[in-house]
Design a protein around this motif. Structure first.
Motif, mmCIF file in Angstrom:
data_model
loop_
_atom_site.group_PDB
_atom_site.id
_atom_site.type_symbol
_atom_site.label_atom_id
_atom_site.label_comp_id
_atom_site.label_asym_id
_atom_site.label_seq_id
_atom_site.Cartn_x
_atom_site.Cartn_y
_atom_site.Cartn_z
ATOM 1 N N SER A 1 14.234 35.632 -13.355
ATOM 2 C CA SER A 1 14.461 35.608 -14.795
ATOM 3 C C SER A 1 13.971 34.299 -15.411
ATOM 4 O O SER A 1 13.450 34.282 -16.532
ATOM 5 C CB SER A 1 15.950 35.812 -15.085
ATOM 6 O OG SER A 1 16.734 34.799 -14.451
ATOM 7 N N SER B 1 8.022 39.083 -11.900
ATOM 8 C CA SER B 1 8.534 38.172 -12.927
ATOM 9 C C SER B 1 7.406 37.515 -13.712
ATOM 10 O O SER B 1 7.464 37.428 -14.949
ATOM 11 C CB SER B 1 9.420 37.110 -12.273
ATOM 12 O OG SER B 1 10.504 37.700 -11.591
ATOM 13 N N THR C 1 12.536 39.049 -19.798
ATOM 14 C CA THR C 1 13.420 38.422 -18.814
ATOM 15 C C THR C 1 14.354 39.440 -18.181
ATOM 16 O O THR C 1 14.552 39.446 -16.960
ATOM 17 C CB THR C 1 14.244 37.314 -19.496
ATOM 18 O OG1 THR C 1 13.355 36.346 -20.070
ATOM 19 C CG2 THR C 1 15.155 36.632 -18.497
ATOM 20 N N THR C 2 14.913 40.317 -19.018
ATOM 21 C CA THR C 2 15.796 41.358 -18.483
ATOM 22 C C THR C 2 15.037 42.306 -17.570
ATOM 23 O O THR C 2 15.513 42.661 -16.483
ATOM 24 C CB THR C 2 16.435 42.151 -19.639
ATOM 25 O OG1 THR C 2 17.163 41.253 -20.478
ATOM 26 C CG2 THR C 2 17.376 43.217 -19.106
ATOM 27 N N MET D 1 14.301 40.780 -14.070
ATOM 28 C CA MET D 1 15.434 40.798 -13.148
ATOM 29 C C MET D 1 15.722 42.208 -12.644
ATOM 30 O O MET D 1 15.921 42.424 -11.452
ATOM 31 C CB MET D 1 16.673 40.219 -13.826
ATOM 32 C CG MET D 1 17.880 40.103 -12.911
ATOM 33 S SD MET D 1 19.312 39.362 -13.728
ATOM 34 C CE MET D 1 19.669 40.603 -14.963
#
Length: 265
Positions: free
Chosen positions: A112, A214, A232-233, A236
C-alpha cells in the motif's frame, strides 16, 4: 446474453490487466539487464521494506506459532501425542503459514505504501518530470523496490518462522509440560532443507507479486487524491488475493517437487 456479455468484458479486462503486469515485469527485467540501478533508492527501500517491517512480521509470526501450538496441543493432549505439536508447528510455519503471513503483512504495509507513493508522484506529474530529466521511471521507482524486496523478504521470512517456532516452544514446554528434548526432537525430525526451500521459493514469488501489483497500481493512478486512495486499496487487496491463489498453486507444485516427509537422520 447480457450476463454473458458482462462476463466476457470481465474476462477481457482481467486478461488486459495480466498483460499490463507482464509488460511491467519485462520492463523491470530490461532495467536489470542493462544495469540501470539507482543505489540510493535501493538502500532507502531496504530500510523501508526490510528494517521497518521487522516488528510487524516478528509479532505476527510469533503469535501465529503460539496459537497454532496451543490449538494443536489441545487436540493432541486428548490422545497423548503432545510431543508432535512441535513438528507440526515447524512444518506448518515453513511450508505455509510463515510465507503467507509474511506476504500478507508486507502487502498491507509495504504494498500500500508503494502504491500511495508512486500514485502521488503520478497525479502530481513528478513522473513526467523524471522523464523530462531523462530518468526512466521504471529504473528510478520500480527496480530499486524490486531488488529491495528480494533482499528483504528471505530475512523477514526467517525471522517470522523462527519467532513462530520459539513461541510454540514457550507454549508447549512451560505451559503444557511437554518434555523439552522430545519437543526439539520432533521439530528436527519434521523439518528439512526441502521445507526451507519451499518457504524461500514462496517468499520470492510473493515478493514479486507485491512489488509488481503495487507499483502497477501506483503508475496507473489518476483523478487526484481519490484515484490514489483507490489505487492504494486495490494494491493491498489484489496483492493479498494473488498471494492466496499463488500459495495454493505453489503448494500443489512444491508437494510434487519437495514431498513432505519425516527426516530420519
Amino acid at each position: 446474453m447480457k450476463i454473458l456479455a458482462q462476463l466476457g468484458d470481465l474476462f477481457l479486462a482481467f486478461c488486459r490487466y495480466l498483460g499490463e503486469l507482464a509488460f511491467l515485469v519485462g520492463e523491470v527485467a530490461e532495467s536489470l539487464w542493462r544495469g540501470r540501478l539507482r543505489w540510493p533508492q535501493f538502500y532507502r527501500q531496504i530500510a523501508e521494506i526490510g528494517f521497518r517491517s521487522q516488528p510487524v512480521v516478528v509479532i505476527t509470526g510469533a503469535f501465529t506459532g503460539a496459537v497454532l501450538a496451543a490449538q494443536a496441543l489441545f487436540q493432541f493432549k486428548l490422545v497423548g501425542m503432545e510431543t508432535l505439536a512441535g513438528g507440526l508447528v515447524s512444518a506448518a510455519m515453513l511450508r505455509e503459514l510463515g510465507p503467507v503471513i509474511t506476504g500478507l503483512m508486507l502487502a498491507g504495509r509495504v504494498g500500500s505504501s508503494m502504491a500511495a507513493e508512486i500514485g502521488t508522484m503520478r497525479v502530481t506529474e513528478q513522473i513526467d518530470a523524471l522523464r523530462s530529466m531523462a530518468v526512466h521511471p521504471i529504473d528510478y521507482l520500480v527496480t530499486p523496490r524490486f531488488l529491495a524486496m528480494f533482499v528483504s523478504i528471505p530475512l523477514l521470512l526467517v525471522q517470522s518462522v523462527v519467532c513462530g517456532i520459539l513461541a510454540s516452544y514457550l507454549i508447549g514446554v512451560p505451559l503444557f509440560h511437554v518434555e523439552e528434548a522430545d519437543w526439539w526432537k520432533n521439530v528436527r525430525q519434521y523439518s528439512s532443507l526441502a521445507d526451507v526451500s519451499v518457504a524461500l521459493i514462496k517468499g520470492g514469488a510473493f515478493g514479486l507479486l507485491i512489488v509488481i501489483i503495487s507499483c502497477h497500481q501506483g503508475l496507473q493512478a489518476s483523478n487526484g487524491a481519490v484515484g490514489v486512495g483507490k489505487g492504494t486499496t486495490r494494491a493491498m487487496v489484489y496483492s493479498s488475493l494473488a498471494i492466496l491463489v499463488a500459495n495454493f498453486l505453489l503448494s500443489m507444485l512444491m508437494q510434487l517437487i519437495f514431498p513432505l516427509g519425516i527426516v530420519t537422520s
